[in-house]
Each structure stands twice: as structure tokens, then as C-alpha cells.
Design an enzyme around this catalytic site. Structure first.
Site, PDB file in Angstrom:
ATOM      1  N   LYS A 167      59.829  53.015  11.929  1.00  0.00           N
ATOM      2  CA  LYS A 167      60.233  53.489  13.251  1.00  0.00           C
ATOM      3  C   LYS A 167      59.197  54.495  13.722  1.00  0.00           C
ATOM      4  CE  LYS A 167      63.983  56.031  15.469  1.00  0.00           C
ATOM      5  NZ  LYS A 167      65.389  56.430  15.282  1.00  0.00           N
ATOM      6  N   LYS A 216      60.288  49.131  14.813  1.00  0.00           N
ATOM      7  CA  LYS A 216      60.742  49.638  16.115  1.00  0.00           C
ATOM      8  C   LYS A 216      59.725  50.615  16.679  1.00  0.00           C
ATOM      9  CE  LYS A 216      64.366  52.661  17.806  1.00  0.00           C
ATOM     10  NZ  LYS A 216      65.336  53.607  17.367  1.00  0.00           N
TER      11      LYS A 216
HETATM   12  C1  PBG Z   1      68.491  56.825  16.605  1.00  0.00           C
HETATM   13  C2  PBG Z   1      68.064  55.687  17.484  1.00  0.00           C
HETATM   14  C3  PBG Z   1      67.262  55.753  18.638  1.00  0.00           C
HETATM   15  C4  PBG Z   1      67.154  54.444  19.127  1.00  0.00           C
HETATM   16  C5  PBG Z   1      67.900  53.647  18.297  1.00  0.00           C
HETATM   17  N1  PBG Z   1      68.437  54.427  17.265  1.00  0.00           N
HETATM   18  C6  PBG Z   1      66.686  56.909  19.301  1.00  0.00           C
HETATM   19  C7  PBG Z   1      65.622  57.650  18.567  1.00  0.00           C
HETATM   20  O1  PBG Z   1      65.313  57.366  17.433  1.00  0.00           O
HETATM   21  O2  PBG Z   1      65.054  58.600  19.138  1.00  0.00           O
HETATM   22  C8  PBG Z   1      66.390  54.029  20.334  1.00  0.00           C
HETATM   23  C9  PBG Z   1      66.704  52.666  20.810  1.00  0.00           C
HETATM   24  C10 PBG Z   1      66.197  52.345  22.166  1.00  0.00           C
HETATM   25  O3  PBG Z   1      65.413  53.079  22.770  1.00  0.00           O
HETATM   26  O4  PBG Z   1      66.605  51.277  22.662  1.00  0.00           O
HETATM   27  N2  PBG Z   1      69.895  56.922  16.515  1.00  0.00           N
HETATM   28 ZN    ZN Z   2      68.258  60.183  15.220  1.00  0.00          ZN
END
Ligand code: PBG
Ligand code: ZN
Length: 325
Positions: free
Chosen positions: A197, A250
């Protein structure tokens, strides 16, 4: 062999020939639909920052899940929006049977028992300061956070979650969750880790929607730096060693090199998360022209599949499944 004997255009001469030689495909079976559930009862209203996506709970949530199952979708991924008054320093609502996600899982499993329910697990939706972990002396305390995530995961499994998806990029989280789940008898519950991520700006609409943007961000200390692919592969390798059943890359579109490398190197199922900012870019470009939007949607989804993703988490899941039916 070369021109004029070899003519590549022969392979593209008609729709049927093109169908015959198509190398990858998007199927409803590959799509995971994110759902935002509310800590308030019987909610059904637009999220606002992600067009077409709604905040749901209770009966409207059940209706939505029946519709998704009818469209052929196999899985949903749950996030929550919590009232500020119910947030605290340790995100304790994340570990409560009365938590919005735990409650939603019960409703979904009652409505459609076969729907695969994936529970996103991070503290940022529950902590008053919006951080993904517990803040101790100005930094996120990795190991103290793991203990809270273990409790939350067991609580989600008890509520009926099929899959736990830790999204906070804490070191050792997969091992910690596997240990805690197994100790509590939840050996069947899968772990789908957000292994790679990145610290992306493309989560902006999601952060607005879940009101989980911290005043002072520590994301760069846990999420991957944009320029790094070897670190991403190390994260994935470690998560698999710790027991991850599936992994997530991601965002998706600018990160398909990571998907392709991971596909070559590892055998586990790979999901790509087509995040909120990527979805909003397509919506903005389509400008309300539904035909154009459908074309852009399938281009996006097909590219992600071509790169080697098995599954796609996308806000287009329902639209795509309906269009494919
Ligand atoms: C964290 C999480 C996020 C997203 C999914 N899970 C936000 C982040 O990590 O800052 C983002 C998903 C999206 O932008 O569609 N709980
Ligand atoms: Zn988070």
C-alpha cells in the site's frame, strides 16, 4: 516470418476472431465491491466525495447486498463511518460487537449467507486523532497497535467475517492476526493483507468520506514510498511468509508494475485496489456521459487484469457486473 507473409491484423479482423484470441478478461467473479457502513441505524445517503457511492446500514444495507448478489458479485469489502462522539484514543469501537462493521456483517450474512464478507481493518476510522495506529510520544507504536488489531480481528471473525484485510501497513500484522485468530478457533478465516500500500494522494476522496484524515499525517512512516518497487515485493514476501492467504496492491493504475512483478514471483491470489481518486478521475473525464464512462471503466478493469491481478476492488463493481450480465 515477416511482412507480407505475417500480418498481425488478421487476428483483429472481426469481433469473433478478436473474442477468440482475447488473452484476459474481466468477470463479475473477480470484482469486490467496497461498502461504507454507518454507526447510525438504517442509513441510506450519498457519501458525497465518491459519486454514486452510498453510506448504508440496517435494511438499506441488506437491500444493497441482495442487489449485488443478484448482479453476480461474490464479495464485499466493508469500511465504516463513525460519529466523532464514538471515536476515542485507542479506537475501542473497532473491537466491539456493537461496532458498525460487526453489526453490518450480521445483517449481510442474514440477507445473503453466501456473500464473502471482507472486513477492512485499520484504526484510522475509529481513533479520535485519525491515525492508523496508537500514537505514543509523537510516533505510531507498531507493536502496541498489533495488540488492538488482534482484538478487533477476533471480534470481526466472531461477527461472521470471512476475510480480515489489515490495511495499516504495520510490521508483523499478518503473523499477529493469524496467531490471534487461530487461538480463538477462527482457523478458517482468511487474511487478505494490504501488503503493498503506497503513500498515495489518490485516497483523498475516501479520506474525506470516512472523515479519517489525521491533522498531522504519519502515513509516510508506514505506507510505501511511491518510487519503491523492491520494498513493495519485500512487503509482499514477508506477508506471505507470515501467513497471508491473499495480498493487495494499492492503488492500482499507476502501480500495475508491482502487480505484474508480484504475479511473476508469487503464487498467492493478488487483488488490485482501484482507489477512490482513480474512480473519481474516470467519472470526471466521462462527465456524465454513461457510454463513455462504461468504456473507460472496462478499459481500467481490463488493464488491471492484463497486468495479472486475480481480483479487483472497485467502486465500479456493481456497474461492471450489470454490464457483463
Ligand atoms: C485504510 C484505507 C484507506 C483506503 C482503503 N483503506 C485510506 C488510507 O489508507 O489512507 C483508501 C481507499 C480509496 O481511496 O478508495 N482504512
Ligand atoms: Zn488507516
Amino acid at each position: 516470418m515477416s511482412f507480407p507473409t505475417q500480418r498481425m491484423r488478421r487476428l483483429r479482423q472481426s469481433a469473433s476472431v478478436r473474442r477468440l484470441v482475447q488473452e484476459s478478461a474481466v468477470r463479475a467473479n473477480d470484482l469486490i465491491c467496497p461498502l461504507f457502513v454507518s454507526s447510525d441505524p438504517d442509513v441510506d445517503r450519498p457519501l458525497g466525495s465518491i459519486p454514486g457511492v452510498r453510506l448504508l446500514s440496517g435494511a438499506p444495507l441488506e437491500r444493497e447486498v441482495r442487489m449485488l448478489a443478484g448482479a453476480g458479485l461474490p464479495a464485499v469489502l466493508l469500511f465504516c463511518v463513525v460519529d466523532d462522539g464514538r471515536k476515542d484514543a485507542t479506537g475501542s469501537l473497532a473491537c466491539s460487537a456493537a461496532g458498525p462493521v460487526q453489526q453490518a456483517i450480521g445483517r449481510i450474512k442474514d440477507a445473503v449467507p453466501g456473500m464473502v464478507v471482507i472486513a477492512d481493518l485499520c484504526l484510522c476510522e475509529y481513533t479520535a486523532d485519525g491515525h492508523c495506529g496508537l500514537l505514543r510520544t509523537g510516533a505510531i507504536d507498531n507493536d502496541a497497535t498489533l495488540a488492538v488489531l488482534q482484538q478487533a480481528a477476533v471480534s470481526l471473525a466472531l461477527a461472521g467475517a470471512d476475510v480480515i484485510a489489515p490495511s495499516g501497513m504495520m510490521d508483523g500484522v499478518v503473523q499477529a492476526l493469524r496467531t490471534a485468530l487461530d487461538a480463538a478457533g477462527h482457523t478458517r478465516v482468511l487474511i487478505m493483507s494490504y501488503s503493498a500500500k503506497f503513500a498515495s494522494g489518490l485516497y483523498g476522496p475516501f479520506k474525506d468520506a470516512t472523515r479519517s484524515a489525521p491533522a498531522e499525517s504519519h502515513h509516510a512512516t508506514h505506507q510505501l514510498d511511491i518510487p519503491n518497487s523492491r520494498q513493495a515485493l519485500e512487503e509482499i514476501r514477508l506477508d506471505i511468509e507470515e501467513g497471508a492467504d491473499m495480498i493487495i496492491v494499492k492503488p492500482a493504475l499507476g502501480y500495475l508494475d508491482i502487480v505484474a512483478l508480484a504475479r511473476q514471483r508469487f503464487g498467492v491470489p493478488i487483488a488490485a485496489y482501484n482507489v477512490s481518486g482513480e474512480y473519481n478521475m474516470v467519472q470526471a473525464l466521462a462527465g456524465g456521459n454513461t457510454e463513455y464512462q462504461t468504456r473507460l471503466m472496462f478499459e481500467t478493469l481490463n488493464c488491471i487484469k492484463r497486468a495479472g491481478a486475480d481480483m479487483i476492488i472497485t467502486y465500479f463493481a456493481a456497474d461492471a457486473a450489470r454490464a457483463l450480465a
